[in-house]
Motif scaffolding. Structure first.
Motif, PDB file in Angstrom:
ATOM      1  N   THR A  33       1.004  -1.147   0.006  1.00 25.32           N
ATOM      2  CA  THR A  33       0.035   0.003  -0.029  1.00 25.32           C
ATOM      3  C   THR A  33       0.874   1.109  -0.126  1.00 25.32           C
ATOM      4  O   THR A  33       1.782   1.441   0.815  1.00 25.32           O
ATOM      5  N   GLU A  35       1.505   5.007   0.285  1.00 23.03           N
ATOM      6  CA  GLU A  35       1.070   6.641   1.162  1.00 23.03           C
ATOM      7  C   GLU A  35       1.148   7.772   0.095  1.00 23.03           C
ATOM      8  O   GLU A  35       1.941   7.832  -0.758  1.00 23.03           O
ATOM      9  N   PRO A 117      -2.126  13.842   5.085  1.00 17.60           N
ATOM     10  CA  PRO A 117      -2.793  12.779   6.186  1.00 17.60           C
ATOM     11  C   PRO A 117      -2.836  13.356   7.328  1.00 17.60           C
ATOM     12  O   PRO A 117      -3.472  12.896   7.913  1.00 17.60           O
ATOM     13  N   ASP A 146      -4.950   8.094   2.331  1.00 14.22           N
ATOM     14  CA  ASP A 146      -4.151   7.858   4.025  1.00 14.22           C
ATOM     15  C   ASP A 146      -4.680   9.062   5.013  1.00 14.22           C
ATOM     16  O   ASP A 146      -5.067  10.172   4.488  1.00 14.22           O
ATOM     17  N   LYS A 147      -4.542   8.461   6.293  1.00 13.48           N
ATOM     18  CA  LYS A 147      -5.103   9.340   7.296  1.00 13.48           C
ATOM     19  C   LYS A 147      -4.330   8.922   8.439  1.00 13.48           C
ATOM     20  O   LYS A 147      -4.276   7.692   8.782  1.00 13.48           O
ATOM     21  N   GLN A 148      -3.694   9.878   9.190  1.00 10.86           N
ATOM     22  CA  GLN A 148      -2.901   9.451  10.457  1.00 10.86           C
ATOM     23  C   GLN A 148      -3.676   9.918  11.525  1.00 10.86           C
ATOM     24  O   GLN A 148      -3.947  11.624  11.264  1.00 10.86           O
ATOM     25  N   LEU A 153      -1.811   5.031  11.667  1.00  6.70           N
ATOM     26  CA  LEU A 153      -1.856   5.308  10.432  1.00  6.70           C
ATOM     27  C   LEU A 153      -2.645   4.204   9.327  1.00  6.70           C
ATOM     28  O   LEU A 153      -2.740   3.336   9.667  1.00  6.70           O
ATOM     29  N   ALA A 155      -4.512   3.539   5.700  1.00  3.76           N
ATOM     30  CA  ALA A 155      -4.063   3.842   4.192  1.00  3.76           C
ATOM     31  C   ALA A 155      -4.935   2.900   3.265  1.00  3.76           C
ATOM     32  O   ALA A 155      -5.081   1.906   3.324  1.00  3.76           O
ATOM     33  N   ASN A 157      -5.587   2.029  -1.225  1.00  2.00           N
ATOM     34  CA  ASN A 157      -5.362   2.242  -2.672  1.00  2.00           C
ATOM     35  C   ASN A 157      -6.147   1.732  -3.664  1.00  2.00           C
ATOM     36  O   ASN A 157      -6.495   0.398  -3.407  1.00  2.00           O
TER      37      ASN A 157
ATOM     38  N   LEU B  12     -12.066   4.861   7.741  1.00  2.00           N
ATOM     39  CA  LEU B  12     -11.263   6.106   7.266  1.00  2.00           C
ATOM     40  C   LEU B  12     -12.049   7.288   7.252  1.00  2.00           C
ATOM     41  O   LEU B  12     -11.480   8.277   7.629  1.00  2.00           O
TER      42      LEU B  12
END
Lengths: 265, 113
Positions: A33, A35, A117, A146-148, A153, A155, A157, B12
């Protein structure tokens, strides 16, 4: 087969010795994946990839090796150039095991970061890759999200690819659709652990051939000057396949793993 | 087939909406007022530029650390270490420092004297 990895390592060291400079990195925390992060403008990095693919109905061991040179063009756009090798050892007939090592071509990658992210509501990136070899060539596009959130974290795709296989009589075309989903937790700064899920679909001549599923752990480590990530992905029962057995073993293997090692130039 | 994908996408989305980019806050009038006590020539635009540089140059190498994860006074030492790698000029480093210090102070409170 054994000649491939030393060759890749030697080339990586040669690149590094030719291009000393400030340390910059583009840490990856997953291996399948992607980022959204891109190298800052002017930063350079070497990445060595090893992807062991092990086990079909009969004995089968394959290593896909890639050596990548990355450079940041702007703070939002980076590009990379790859050299690709493949080494296969397999049973081709009863009591006959053969090994083949070959240079499988070159690739050009481009990645554009649109959102971050951490700083934005969600990280967003676009990715394109062109690969060409003596037997096939491929175009691939990815949508990267993606997001933290704190130390977590996430992610995902969506990957679309078109492959042209150059057969003596005709060129065969196949399409691939892949969804990669990953999550990792930063156990401490620089060290992350998580899971990756890979769903690979193949469409041949307009027919949906199979939908293979892989799931397994991923670990990432980054420190001053270099980073590494490793994923181990056993194949799970397929979502769609033809023939006997629950897994897709004609185009895939029972187990895949990927190791990325990168250092900054 | 896509149940796990839907669950992940929902997670998400919820995470994204709940954060809304607040981890690296945009400068407000309160940030400007606080910054001017130390750097009188600070404007909203200069703090915005500091944030922009921080996001663009630092996120390429590692995930961004929200400003409040470090004590205000610690950012100067961290930037001394990281500015060459991020290819920040002296004036760019100053803009990033002002932004990070003030954003951290606003959330955590001023550093003890």
């Amino acid at each position: 087969m054994s000649a491939v990895r030393p060759l890749a390592a030697a080339l990586a060291v040669a690149f590094a010795s030719l291009l000393p400079g400030a340390a910059d990195a583009n840490e990856r925390h997953f291996t399948y994946t992607y980022e959204s992060a891109v190298l800052p403008a002017g930063a350079k990095e070497i990445e060595a990839w090893t992807t062991p693919r092990i086990g079909k109905e009969d004995y089968f061991v394959r290593f896909d090796e890639r050596l990548e040179f990355e450079v940041g063009l702007t703070d939002q756009l980076m590009t990379a150039f790859y050299l690709n090798w493949t080494a296969v050892t397999a049973d081709v007939a009863p009591d006959t095991r053969e090994s083949v090592t070959e240079f499988s071509g070159v690739s050009s990658e481009w990645k554009l970061k649109l959102m971050d992210p951490v700083a934005d509501a969600v990280g967003l990136g676009l990715y394109g890759e062109l690969s060409g070899g003596t037997e096939d060539y491929e175009a691939e596009a990815k949508l990267i999200i993606d997001k933290q959130v704190g130390d977590l974290l996430l992610a995902g795709n969506l990957v679309l690819a078109n492959e042209w296989e150059l057969e003596p009589a005709e060129t065969e075309t196949e399409q691939e659709v892949e969804i990669d989903l990953s999550a990792a937790y930063f156990i401490r700064p620089g060290f992350s652990a998580g899971v990756e899920l890979r769903n690979h679909n193949e469409i041949l001549e307009g027919e949906w051939e199979h939908s293979a599923l892989f799931f397994g752990p991923v670990f990432g480590y980054a420190t001053d000057g270099w980073w590494a990530a490793v994923t181990i992905l056993p194949q799970l029962p397929a979502l769609k396949k033809e023939g006997d057995g629950s897994r897709v073993l004609d185009d895939h293997e029972k187990l895949e793993a990927r190791i990325l090692f990168s250092f900054h130039l | 087939m896509f149940t796990s994908h839907r669950l992940f996408a929902a997670a998400l989305l919820v995470a994204a909406l709940s954060c809304g980019g607040g981890a690296v806050p945009r400068p407000t009038d309160a940030h400007v007022a606080r910054a001017r006590t130390r750097w009188p020539d600070t404007t909203r635009a200069s703090l915005e530029r500091g944030r922009e540089l921080y996001v663009a140059r630092c996120s390429g190498c590692h995930p961004l650390h929200p400003p409040s994860t470090q004590a205000p006074a610690r950012w100067a030492a961290l930037l001394d270490q990281m500015a060459p790698r991020a290819r920040l000029t002296a004036s760019e480093r100053d803009l990033v420092l002002r932004y990070l210090t003030v954003a951290s102070e606003t959330e955590r409170g001023p550093a003890p004297e």
